[in-house]
Scaffold this active site. Structure first.
Site, short mmCIF file in Angstrom:
data_model
loop_
_atom_site.label_atom_id
_atom_site.label_comp_id
_atom_site.label_asym_id
_atom_site.label_seq_id
_atom_site.Cartn_x
_atom_site.Cartn_y
_atom_site.Cartn_z
N GLY A 4 0.83 -1.19 0.00
CA GLY A 4 0.00 0.00 0.00
C GLY A 4 0.87 1.25 0.00
O GLY A 4 2.03 1.20 0.41
N GLY A 62 0.04 -4.90 0.93
CA GLY A 62 -1.26 -4.69 0.29
C GLY A 62 -1.51 -5.57 -0.91
O GLY A 62 -2.65 -5.91 -1.22
N GLU A 101 6.22 -5.66 7.23
CA GLU A 101 5.75 -4.46 7.92
C GLU A 101 6.56 -4.09 9.17
O GLU A 101 6.72 -2.90 9.48
CB GLU A 101 4.27 -4.62 8.30
CG GLU A 101 3.32 -4.50 7.12
CD GLU A 101 3.21 -5.77 6.31
OE1 GLU A 101 2.47 -5.77 5.30
OE2 GLU A 101 3.85 -6.78 6.67
N ASP A 120 -0.68 -6.57 8.25
CA ASP A 120 -2.11 -6.28 8.28
C ASP A 120 -2.80 -6.89 7.06
O ASP A 120 -2.45 -7.97 6.64
CB ASP A 120 -2.36 -4.77 8.41
CG ASP A 120 -1.86 -3.97 7.21
OD1 ASP A 120 -0.92 -4.43 6.52
OD2 ASP A 120 -2.40 -2.88 6.96
#
Length: 352
Positions: free
Chosen positions: A68, A116, A139, A147
């Protein structure tokens, strides 16, 4: 019959009764932006009742999707814009939509597939890897948590592989994704265009499984001795629930591999590691929706107040690769501090 629509970052086509999404932001390795998330969600909603299946692919040979656009998110946080969380709110809703989609989604995860990009693919029914696929959830390296539903899918990987990936950000490549259960099928990269053509030539979804299996079975990788990059001792070395327990186990083992990964873990944000460990352990008993809601709650503090800001600065903006984590040592991250992240968001994530 073929119809198409396009934005500057993602292309949409209807080919007969198939919906086709092509990520088209190659200079940014297809890092997903908020407008891309909105458009993908809109088309997925429209195709639910009209398409036989959805094909998701990339226009780039280098990347499916590298993650992302967290730099944009952090810039909003820095400017004091309160809508920064809309990115995660809509991204997680999209992840859940893919995970509960009533028709098959086939994601061709050819090239870099991280963060993402994992969220765009792993919750769908079919994920096709190639020998050029590079998968990671890195991450903790930028002070964030794994996530996009990682709280749900990482604990469900066999042999403590999920904990290993969460703590180390290790990159899985090629056929190992099939071994790990992250990919459902495999295709040699020089056959990926043939596969796309064959997919779009199908009359409906009934032939999907057989077609994908045929490409997997005929892969040159399957017919050769392919050495796995996965250490056979991962299950034993990453069996402990806590970060400290894993580090202690790696040190006790003392092998070169174990000590290298101990050192890798120590480079990560201590706070992000402890958050990841707790999310991993709680995620064992959560469904996808519950996992996404919990991740959203944690990020409400982790993004503006945790190590995320410093990690993104050091790794993605200034690129000095010298983040100053606070606290800087794992032993200084108190349980009460970790507890403070697990508070319901003022505007909770709502998934319908």
């Amino acid at each position: 019959m073929t119809s198409s629509a396009a934005s500057s970052e993602v292309l949409f086509e209807t080919v007969g009764n198939k919906g086709v999404i092509t990520l088209d932001r190659p200079k940014a390795l297809n890092a997903v932006t908020l407008p891309m998330i909105k458009e993908i969600t809109s088309h997925l909603q429209a195709w639910k009742s009209t398409a036989a299946f959805v094909l998701m692919r990339s226009s780039s040979e280098k990347a499916f999707c590298a993650g992302g656009d967290v730099v944009d998110v952090m810039q909003k946080v820095t400017r004091g814009e309160n809508d920064w969380s809309d990115f995660f709110r809509l991204e997680y809703a999209m992840n859940h939509l893919i995970g509960t989609y009533p028709i098959p989604q086939v994601a061709l995860i050819h090239g870099i597939t991280m963060g993402g990009g994992v969220g765009l693919s792993i919750h769908g029914k079919y994920r096709v890897a190639t020998e050029k696929t590079i998968f990671a959830m890195p991450e903790t390296l930028i002070g964030m948590i794994p996530d996009v539903g990682a709280t749900y899918f990482l604990p469900r990987l066999k042999g403590n592989l999920g904990r290993f990936l969460a703590f180390t950000g290790h990159r899985l490549t090629g056929y190992d994704l099939l071994r790990a259960g992250i990919a459902t099928h495999f295709c040699d990269s020089d056959k990926i265009k043939d596969l796309q053509n064959d997919l779009l030539a199908l009359k409906d979804a009934t032939g999907l499984e057989k077609l994908l299996q045929n490409y997997t079975e005929s892969s040159a990788m399957k017919s050769t001795e392919h050495e796995s990059s996965l250490n056979s001792n991962i299950e034993a070395l990453f069996r402990e629930d806590s970060v400290e327990g894993v580090i202690s186990t790696l040190e006790s083992d003392g092998s070169k591999w174990a000590l290298e990964h101990r050192d890798t873990i120590r480079k990560m944000s201590p706070t992000a590691l402890k958050l990841s460990a707790r999310l991993f352990n709680e995620g064992k008993n959560l469904n996808l929706k519950e996992a996404l809601i919990l991740e959203f709650d944690v990020l409400q503090k982790a993004v503006p107040d945790g190590d995320c800001r410093e990690g993104i600065r050091a790794r993605l903006i200034d690129k000095d690769n010298k983040p100053k984590w606070n606290p800087s040592r794992l032993e200084d991250v108190e349980d009460s501090y970790i507890d403070s992240f697990f508070v319901k968001a003022e505007r909770p994530l709502e998934i319908h």
